[in-house]
Design a protein around this motif. Structure first.
Motif, PDB file in Angstrom:
ATOM      1  N   ASP A   1       0.851  -1.192   0.000  1.00 43.13           N
ATOM      2  CA  ASP A   1       0.000   0.000   0.000  1.00 43.13           C
ATOM      3  C   ASP A   1       0.885   1.240   0.000  1.00 43.13           C
ATOM      4  N   ALA A   2       0.891   1.975  -1.100  1.00 43.47           N
ATOM      5  CA  ALA A   2       1.772   3.133  -1.255  1.00 43.47           C
ATOM      6  C   ALA A   2       1.403   4.280  -0.328  1.00 43.47           C
TER       7      ALA A   2
ATOM      8  N   ASP B   1      -7.347  14.460   0.730  1.00 43.58           N
ATOM      9  CA  ASP B   1      -6.221  13.537   0.768  1.00 43.58           C
ATOM     10  C   ASP B   1      -5.049  14.028  -0.078  1.00 43.58           C
ATOM     11  N   ILE B   2      -5.333  14.760  -1.149  1.00 47.29           N
ATOM     12  CA  ILE B   2      -4.234  15.360  -1.909  1.00 47.29           C
ATOM     13  C   ILE B   2      -3.449  16.304  -1.015  1.00 47.29           C
TER      14      ILE B   2
ATOM     15  N   CYS C   1       3.114  10.416  -9.617  1.00 42.93           N
ATOM     16  CA  CYS C   1       2.601  10.299 -10.986  1.00 42.93           C
ATOM     17  C   CYS C   1       1.556   9.190 -11.042  1.00 42.93           C
ATOM     18  N   GLY C   2       0.345   9.562 -11.489  1.00 42.98           N
ATOM     19  CA  GLY C   2      -0.744   8.601 -11.485  1.00 42.98           C
ATOM     20  C   GLY C   2      -1.375   8.431 -10.124  1.00 42.98           C
ATOM     21  N   VAL C   3      -1.189   9.402  -9.247  1.00 46.05           N
ATOM     22  CA  VAL C   3      -1.692   9.306  -7.876  1.00 46.05           C
ATOM     23  C   VAL C   3      -2.796  10.330  -7.606  1.00 46.05           C
ATOM     24  N   LEU C   4      -2.490  11.598  -7.804  1.00 46.89           N
ATOM     25  CA  LEU C   4      -3.332  12.679  -7.282  1.00 46.89           C
ATOM     26  C   LEU C   4      -4.744  12.669  -7.845  1.00 46.89           C
TER      27      LEU C   4
ATOM     28  N   MET D   1      -1.166   8.243   4.427  1.00 44.76           N
ATOM     29  CA  MET D   1      -1.197   9.547   3.780  1.00 44.76           C
ATOM     30  C   MET D   1      -2.480   9.788   3.002  1.00 44.76           C
ATOM     31  N   PHE D   2      -3.067   8.738   2.464  1.00 50.28           N
ATOM     32  CA  PHE D   2      -4.253   8.906   1.619  1.00 50.28           C
ATOM     33  C   PHE D   2      -4.989   7.587   1.482  1.00 50.28           C
ATOM     34  N   THR D   3      -6.192   7.678   0.957  1.00 44.99           N
ATOM     35  CA  THR D   3      -6.957   6.501   0.537  1.00 44.99           C
ATOM     36  C   THR D   3      -7.156   6.588  -0.965  1.00 44.99           C
ATOM     37  N   PHE D   4      -6.725   5.583  -1.679  1.00 43.17           N
ATOM     38  CA  PHE D   4      -6.833   5.557  -3.138  1.00 43.17           C
ATOM     39  C   PHE D   4      -8.287   5.227  -3.509  1.00 43.17           C
TER      40      PHE D   4
END
Length: 218
Positions: free
Chosen positions: A99-100, A128-129, A118-121, A199-202
């Motif tokens: 999990d990144a 979360d951003i 890249c390919g995340v935000l 840090m975030f939830t995808f």
């Protein structure tokens, strides 16, 4: 979403993703060219198949200086990235299946000279951003670089949010193309990246935005 098949568009140079990859690689190359001499560290969140960093390092004169951690959840993409790094002889590139969003993956590499978002935000909520960019002040060393992507209609917020956190723009793609690619340099003093944090939830672009740009990712 099949995130392995999603990468197929990268093999078509004139596709949305193919053109965006070329710009990202250009900024990664520039960041490495401008980095100080000596050992360098890099981290890539939601690294996919690692084409942005591995594709540059394979032929870059600083390749032996790099110790990199790429984190990706899809096992097929991880195997692809590991094979690409091995084929290029990049012994310093470590590709982790996990999990990144978890800070534990990066504590040994932070603060890094290069951070790839890249390919995340585009797959995250705005909240979360901003939380992820908060962590970039711990992921990135002073003078280090963040290279990021974001669909064009949301790019302005990312630039403003980064600048608010002490990241100066080095280069941002022009308004006449439909995707945002940026390179920002951190001018602040990095904090300590705490372990055990998310840090975030995808969420996924197709969920957040109704798949308005199905080939765009983020």
């Amino acid at each position: 979403m099949d995130w392995h098949a999603w990468h197929d568009a990268y093999d078509v140079p004139d596709s949305y993703l193919g053109r965006r990859l070329a710009l990202v690689q250009e900024r990664v190359r520039h960041a490495l060219d401008e980095a100080p001499p000596g050992p360098l560290t890099a981290v890539s969140l939601c690294a996919g198949q690692g084409r942005d960093l591995i594709g540059v390092l394979a032929r870059h004169p600083r390749r032996a200086d790099i110790r990199a951690r790429l984190v990706e959840l899809d096992e097929r993409n991880v195997l692809f990235a590991r094979a690409a790094a091995a084929a290029a002889g990049l012994d310093g590139v470590d590709v982790v299946c996990g999990d990144a969003a978890l800070t534990d993956h990066y504590t040994a590499y932070a603060p890094a000279d290069l951070v790839l978002l890249c390919g995340v935000l585009g797959n995250l909520t705005d909240t979360d951003i901003e939380r992820t960019l908060d962590h970039c002040t711990q992921l990135c060393r002073k003078g280090g670089t963040v290279v990021w992507t974001r669909t064009r209609h949301h790019e302005t917020n990312v630039c403003a949010w980064l600048e608010k956190r002490g990241f100066d723009p080095v280069w941002v793609s022009s308004a006449d193309i439909p995707y945002g690619v940026g390179e920002h340099r951190f001018t602040g003093e990095p904090g300590v990246l705490p372990p055990g944090r998310r840090m975030f939830t995808f969420v996924g672009y197709h969920v957040l935005h109704g798949n308005l740009f199905p080939d765009a990712g983020s």
